[in-house]
Design a protein around this motif. Structure first.
Motif: not given
Length: 143
Positions: A31, A34, A38, A60-61, A63-65, A67-68
């Motif tokens: 978490l 990203a 950035h 970094y764009d 990774l969050p999705d 990981i989610d």
């Protein structure tokens, strides 16, 4: 440093708890990835910096999705919420740091995958590794 959640003395740790703890600790670190990518993205310079700039942004764009998806998929499959501990921050000072980080995270994810009983979660973890592998490729070969 990452610390697994502590179970109370009268609670028995199940295999599912152990797997969940491993995933939670892994996710805790991921978490923070990203934002660290950035920050490096904003300070790259010199030969090849545009390709590096773009490669870091794509990672970094994405990774969050990704990981989610891993978190929600695991929680749905196991029907348990993950405990995601606080972790030390991540800072990348150069591209070599990122490449080494990607290698370590792919190895860590592969080890976790060998314990996860849910094929869909294993597949979601593959997507995370794919993101790291694409980033490594771009940072190593596209300059």
């Amino acid at each position: 440093m990452l610390q697994p959640p502590i179970k109370l003395a009268n609670q028995k740790m199940t295999q599912q708890d152990t797997i969940g703890n491993e995933i939670g600790m892994c996710i805790g670190k991921l978490l923070l990835t990203a934002p660290a990518l950035h920050k490096l993205h904003l300070k790259v310079q010199g030969t090849g910096s545009y390709a590096t700039h773009i490669a870091l942004k794509e990672a970094y764009d994405a990774l969050p999705d990704l990981i989610d998806t891993v978190i929600e998929g695991y929680q749905g499959a196991s029907e348990k919420l993950l405990i995601i501990p606080e972790t030390d921050s991540i800072e990348f000072t150069n591209v070599d740091d990122v490449i080494m980080f990607c290698r370590k995270k792919c190895d860590m994810i592969t080890n976790i995958q060998s314990t996860v009983p849910y094929s869909e979660v294993v597949s979601n973890l593959d997507s995370l590794k794919d993101c790291f592998n694409k980033l490594k490729y771009k940072l190593i070969f596209l300059k």
